[in-house]
Design an enzyme around this catalytic site. Structure first.
Site, PDB file in Angstrom:
ATOM      1  N   GLU A   1       0.961  -1.184   0.113  1.00 24.87           N
ATOM      2  CA  GLU A   1      -0.058  -0.186   0.060  1.00 24.87           C
ATOM      3  C   GLU A   1       0.905   1.135  -0.116  1.00 24.87           C
ATOM      4  O   GLU A   1       1.553   1.649   1.065  1.00 24.87           O
ATOM      5  CB  GLU A   1      -0.979  -0.059   1.157  1.00 24.87           C
TER       6      GLU A   1
ATOM      7  N   CYS B   1      -2.291   9.685   1.800  1.00 23.47           N
ATOM      8  CA  CYS B   1      -1.923   8.803   0.629  1.00 23.47           C
ATOM      9  C   CYS B   1      -3.048   9.324  -0.524  1.00 23.47           C
ATOM     10  O   CYS B   1      -2.670   9.145  -1.504  1.00 23.47           O
ATOM     11  CB  CYS B   1      -1.756   7.490   1.035  1.00 23.47           C
TER      12      CYS B   1
HETATM   13  P1  NAD Z   1       7.755   5.230   4.865  1.00 20.01           P
HETATM   14  O1  NAD Z   1       7.795   4.491   3.737  1.00 20.01           O
HETATM   15  O2  NAD Z   1       8.983   6.328   5.170  1.00 20.01           O
HETATM   16  O3  NAD Z   1       7.587   4.402   6.232  1.00 20.01           O
HETATM   17  C1  NAD Z   1       6.754   3.472   6.288  1.00 20.01           C
HETATM   18  C2  NAD Z   1       7.100   2.300   7.162  1.00 20.01           C
HETATM   19  O4  NAD Z   1       8.199   1.778   6.808  1.00 20.01           O
HETATM   20  C3  NAD Z   1       7.548   2.714   8.433  1.00 20.01           C
HETATM   21  O5  NAD Z   1       7.331   1.966   9.795  1.00 20.01           O
HETATM   22  C4  NAD Z   1       9.010   2.800   8.678  1.00 20.01           C
HETATM   23  O6  NAD Z   1       9.751   2.665   9.515  1.00 20.01           O
HETATM   24  C5  NAD Z   1       9.192   1.404   7.991  1.00 20.01           C
HETATM   25  N1  NAD Z   1      10.435   1.220   6.988  1.00 20.01           N
HETATM   26  C6  NAD Z   1      11.191   2.218   6.547  1.00 20.01           C
HETATM   27  N2  NAD Z   1      12.361   1.631   5.864  1.00 20.01           N
HETATM   28  C7  NAD Z   1      12.083   0.440   5.855  1.00 20.01           C
HETATM   29  C8  NAD Z   1      13.083  -0.886   5.331  1.00 20.01           C
HETATM   30  N3  NAD Z   1      14.013  -0.836   4.698  1.00 20.01           N
HETATM   31  N4  NAD Z   1      12.430  -2.092   5.579  1.00 20.01           N
HETATM   32  C9  NAD Z   1      11.317  -2.219   6.293  1.00 20.01           C
HETATM   33  N5  NAD Z   1      10.560  -1.159   6.600  1.00 20.01           N
HETATM   34  C10 NAD Z   1      10.929  -0.067   6.488  1.00 20.01           C
HETATM   35  O7  NAD Z   1       6.354   6.135   5.022  1.00 20.01           O
HETATM   36  P2  NAD Z   1       5.663   6.996   5.851  1.00 20.01           P
HETATM   37  O8  NAD Z   1       6.442   8.435   5.801  1.00 20.01           O
HETATM   38  O9  NAD Z   1       5.645   6.306   7.137  1.00 20.01           O
HETATM   39  O10 NAD Z   1       4.310   7.184   5.402  1.00 20.01           O
HETATM   40  C11 NAD Z   1       4.041   8.006   4.400  1.00 20.01           C
HETATM   41  C12 NAD Z   1       3.917   7.401   2.898  1.00 20.01           C
HETATM   42  O11 NAD Z   1       2.739   6.320   3.309  1.00 20.01           O
HETATM   43  C13 NAD Z   1       3.299   8.313   1.977  1.00 20.01           C
HETATM   44  O12 NAD Z   1       4.029   7.830   0.676  1.00 20.01           O
HETATM   45  C14 NAD Z   1       1.959   7.679   1.813  1.00 20.01           C
HETATM   46  O13 NAD Z   1       1.443   8.044   0.417  1.00 20.01           O
HETATM   47  C15 NAD Z   1       1.791   6.412   2.031  1.00 20.01           C
HETATM   48  N6  NAD Z   1       0.653   5.789   2.822  1.00 20.01           N
HETATM   49  C16 NAD Z   1      -0.211   4.990   1.697  1.00 20.01           C
HETATM   50  C17 NAD Z   1      -1.356   4.525   2.235  1.00 20.01           C
HETATM   51  C18 NAD Z   1      -2.030   3.463   1.260  1.00 20.01           C
HETATM   52  O14 NAD Z   1      -2.934   3.082   1.740  1.00 20.01           O
HETATM   53  N7  NAD Z   1      -1.671   3.259   0.027  1.00 20.01           N
HETATM   54  C19 NAD Z   1      -1.729   4.483   3.557  1.00 20.01           C
HETATM   55  C20 NAD Z   1      -1.118   5.509   4.355  1.00 20.01           C
HETATM   56  C21 NAD Z   1       0.298   6.096   3.516  1.00 20.01           C
END
Ligand code: NAD
Length: 495
Positions: free
Chosen positions: A239, A273
């Site tokens: 997602e 998002c």
């Molecule tokens: P992010 O990608 O920075 O982090 C998301 C999660 O991934 C966090 O828990 C983070 O600690 C973890 N993470 C980071 N590096 C990792 C790795 N190498 N391996 C595994 N996990 C890792 O995103 P964010 O800033 O927390 O959230 C915002 C983003 O999420 C935006 O791009 C938004 O559009 C998206 N989002 C999408 C949806 C959807 O339903 N499609 C919903 C909410 C947010």
């Protein structure tokens, strides 16, 4: 919830409004993640052995626990990510709607069901069912720290899986609150384990041997998660990010469209998002629409006080991204019609509207994730659809139109399109939520979401010996002749 022994390393969470430290949490390492996965794995069989109805009842207790604590949980959200408490409460009830649906419908969607056999296999009774995968790792973002993980958690738990949940490092207390509420409501089934930490903890979860990763976050991180999971062929649900558009046709209700655009772009300080980041408006109503949007957005103020309609931008690094997108838009000839670079102070970004921004500007192509929108004029809805679909992101979209709304919706490439309302598809529990292209794949919510955390299992039982024994070395020439005749009869006459 089993407490994972914390190592010496910790991280701090700061209130984005004040900069004040609001909590310190362990940065769980590989060994601690492995402990959490082992604890989940040992709890999983008993949970999977419950009937759907029994699990549903337990999940309903969790739902009630969250509902009773929603004011407290909304306050935690406010402290960690700056979301206004009233918006936090709205987010919670939206999440609970999905939890209720998954709890009540898992049996119907996933339980054994007969499927018809055919002429060649008439002697077989065929059954399809969807057993749980085992242990699912859920990696969450901070922007909707309740609604988003609850999408995966509800489906995974209702399907009979145990879960190890890693909330975002920006919202660990929200994750901890949810896990503690589960432990309180469902004692004796430690199937929701919590690990806290940054990307490294998430990476350890990807490599931990869980049976699936449900990831919600940015597309860039999603690619890392997929690469890590490829090592062990761990399946993934992605997602990811979006660059959603709102389209306004000439016959649209302009007041409603402007209201939806302003809420869609600015609520949660634009950190959604499915947020409206681009608007394409029929030229016949462009000026009128733009005036309405500006007037409505002027009423919205970012702040931390109770009267502020939106909070701060949660991640300090995102403020730089927003600045870069605004600068780039202006450098390329875009016009700031509200807000702009001067409207950024610390982590507070006041509503910003840009017009005449070229389609290859960052503010149009990349996720801005701030309280901003671009508004562009189009000659007709054909051009609008073309521009919407030109993005590499295809998460959601909104269409405002009286006559052609559903037709326009069908032509847009996105996981969900709402006509004459904003994100309605994400709030209807029986509908799937997810994206296409750079927005990811797989679904949460509804039947598709439940099946996402299971595997389809086919079972057949021979009811009587086949009059045509096919899969045996004792097959006769007569049988082969019948098969040849059947082949012609069943398939050879198609024109
Ligand atoms: P992010 O990608 O920075 O982090 C998301 C999660 O991934 C966090 O828990 C983070 O600690 C973890 N993470 C980071 N590096 C990792 C790795 N190498 N391996 C595994 N996990 C890792 O995103 P964010 O800033 O927390 O959230 C915002 C983003 O999420 C935006 O791009 C938004 O559009 C998206 N989002 C999408 C949806 C959807 O339903 N499609 C919903 C909410 C947010």
């Amino acid at each position: 919830m089993t407490q994972v022994q914390a190592n010496a390393r910790t991280f701090e969470v700061r209130d984005p409004g004040s900069g004040r430290v609001v909590g310190t949490y362990p940065e769980h390492d590989e060994a601690e993640v492995a402990d959490a996965v082992a604890a989940a794995r040992s709890a999983a069989p008993r949970w999977a052995a419950l009937s759907f109805a029994e699990r549903g009842r337990m999940l309903s207790r969790w739902r009630a626990e969250i509902a009773r604590g929603s004011a407290e949980l909304a306050a935690v959200m406010h402290a960690e990510i700056g979301k206004p408490p009233a918006d936090g409460k709205l987010e919670i009830v939206m999440g609970l709607q999905h939890l209720a649906w998954a709890s009540k419908n898992a049996g119907k969607v996933l339980g054994p069901r007969p499927v018809p056999s055919d002429l060649m296999t008439i002697n077989q009774r065929a059954t399809l069912e969807y057993p749980p995968l085992g242990v699912v790792g859920v990696i969450g973002p901070w922007n909707y720290p309740v609604f988003t993980p609850l999408g995966s958690l509800s489906c995974a738990l209702a399907a009979g899986n145990a879960v190890v949940f890693k909330p975002s490092e920006f919202s660990p207390e929200v994750g901890k609150w949810l896990a503690e509420a589960f432990a309180k409501a469902v004692p004796g089934h430690p199937v929701l384990q919590l690990v806290t930490g940054s990307g490294a903890t998430g990476a350890a979860l990807c490599a931990s041997g869980v049976d699936k990763i449900g990831f919600t976050g940015s597309t860039a991180t999603g690619k890392k998660v997929m690469a890590a999971c490829a090592e062990s062929l761990t399946p993934v649900l992605m997602e990811c990010g979006g660059k959603d558009a709102l389209v306004v046709d000439a016959d649209a209700d302009l007041d409603a469209a402007a209201d939806a655009a302003v809420w869609g772009a600015l609520s949660n300080a634009g950190q959604t998002c499915l947020g409206v980041e681009r608007v394409y408006v029929h030229e016949a109503v462009y000026d009128a629409f733009l005036a309405k949007v500006i007037a409505a957005a002027e009423d919205v103020r970012a702040g931390s006080d109770p009267a502020a309609k939106i909070g701060p931008v949660t991640m300090p690094s995102q403020v730089e991204v927003i600045r870069e997108h605004l600068r780039d838009a202006v450098d390329r000839g875009g016009r700031v019609v509200l807000g702009g670079l001067d409207a950024i102070a610390g982590q507070f970004v006041q509503p910003t509207i840009l017009a005449d921004v070229p389609e290859d500007a960052l503010a149009v192509t990349d996720e801005t994730f701030g309280p901003t929108m671009t508004v562009a004029r189009v000659a007709d809805m054909g051009e609008a659809v073309e521009r919407v679909n030109a993005s590499r992101y295809h998460l959601g979209a909104t269409v405002f139109a009286r006559k052609q709304g559903e037709d326009i919706a069908r032509r847009i490439r996105a996981g969900g399109v709402a006509v004459n309302a904003f994100v309605a598809y994400a709030t209807i529990p029986a509908l799937p939520l997810g994206g296409v292209g750079d927005s990811g794949f797989g679904r949460v919510h509804g039947p598709n979401g439940l099946r996402e955390f299971t595997y389809p299992k086919a079972i057949t039982r021979q009811r009587f010996p086949s009059p045509l024994a096919l899969t045996t070395f004792t097959r006769t020439e007569f049988t082969d002749r019948v098969v040849a005749a059947l082949t012609t009869l069943l398939h050879g006459r198609c024109r």
